[in-house]
Scaffold this motif. Structure first.
Motif, short mmCIF file in Angstrom:
data_model
loop_
_atom_site.label_atom_id
_atom_site.label_comp_id
_atom_site.label_asym_id
_atom_site.label_seq_id
_atom_site.Cartn_x
_atom_site.Cartn_y
_atom_site.Cartn_z
N ALA A 1 0.74 -1.12 -0.04
CA ALA A 1 0.01 -0.02 0.01
C ALA A 1 0.87 1.26 0.16
CB ALA A 1 -1.00 0.07 1.15
N GLU A 2 1.94 1.29 0.84
CA GLU A 2 2.70 2.41 0.89
C GLU A 2 3.43 2.62 -0.53
OE1 GLU A 2 6.89 3.55 3.09
OE2 GLU A 2 5.67 2.19 4.27
N LEU A 3 3.84 1.54 -1.18
CA LEU A 3 4.40 1.86 -2.34
C LEU A 3 3.52 2.28 -3.51
CD1 LEU A 3 6.90 -1.14 -2.86
CD2 LEU A 3 7.59 1.12 -2.57
N TYR A 4 2.32 1.65 -3.51
CA TYR A 4 1.06 2.26 -4.40
C TYR A 4 0.61 3.55 -4.16
CZ TYR A 4 -0.14 -2.33 -6.43
OH TYR A 4 -0.25 -3.45 -7.09
N VAL A 5 0.65 4.11 -3.08
CA VAL A 5 0.26 5.22 -2.44
C VAL A 5 1.23 6.37 -2.89
CG1 VAL A 5 -0.50 6.79 -0.85
CG2 VAL A 5 -1.51 4.72 -1.02
N LYS A 6 2.58 6.10 -2.73
CA LYS A 6 3.52 7.02 -3.02
C LYS A 6 4.11 7.16 -4.40
CE LYS A 6 5.48 7.40 1.74
NZ LYS A 6 6.65 6.77 2.38
#
Length: 182
Positions: A70-75
């Motif tokens: 999720a962190e990678l997708y959001v950033k």
């Protein structure tokens, strides 16, 4: 060896070691996860995401993989939000009561303009953690975009808040208990 290199602060050597570990055992999900974390530190977000996807495929019960994903997708401004929504649809199937994953799915649904899907995800998240005001704001926000006023999920939340207030004030009347049951 990769873990030792990470602890020593040599991220490039850790990436090499995890690569070697994958050469000898490509079926071990934690190696992909660890390699993804190292890739992320090296700024290789696409490769990190690929490694997290493999880790999730091998072991879909590791919720930490989805939180890192999720962190990678959001950033990442180049995120394919349809891909992200598909990944998190699978994640919430495995973890149906995880409010964070449901909230993330709702976010990805809003990014692909699936407001009905977002509303459902946020509603499930609110029911999993009704004290999280951000989840409630997300639910009410997407419901407003959809023009929903008397939606059953919104009504459930309103009843929950009213029952919580009454019971917290010491009101244990039949009406307060009935509201809590609803």
């Amino acid at each position: 060896m990769g873990n030792a290199y990470v602890r020593a602060g040599d991220i490039k050597a850790a990436a090499w070691a995890y690569g070697e570990a994958l050469n000898s055992n490509a079926g071990y999900d934690e190696i992909y996860f660890n390699r993804a974390i190292v890739d992320k530190k090296l700024g290789e977000n696409a490769r990190a995401l690929d490694n997290l996807k493999v880790s999730a495929f091998l072991n879909p019960l590791n919720v930490t993989v989805f939180h890192a994903m999720a962190e990678l997708y959001v950033k990442d401004p180049a995120t394919d939000f349809r891909d992200a929504a598909d990944m998190f649809k699978g994640a919430v199937h495995v973890f149906p009561g995880d409010a964070n994953l449901l909230n993330t799915l709702g976010y990805f649904y809003t990014k692909v303009k699936n407001l009905r899907g977002a509303k459902e995800a946020y509603a499930r998240a609110v029911k999993a953690n009704p004290r999280d005001t951000m989840l409630a704001q997300n639910l009410f926000g997407v419901a407003a975009q959809l023009g929903l006023k008397d939606d059953p999920d919104l009504l459930w939340y309103r009843n929950y808040k009213e029952a919580e207030e009454l019971l917290a004030a010491g009101d244990s009347s039949p009406a307060a208990r009935s509201l809590a049951d609803r």
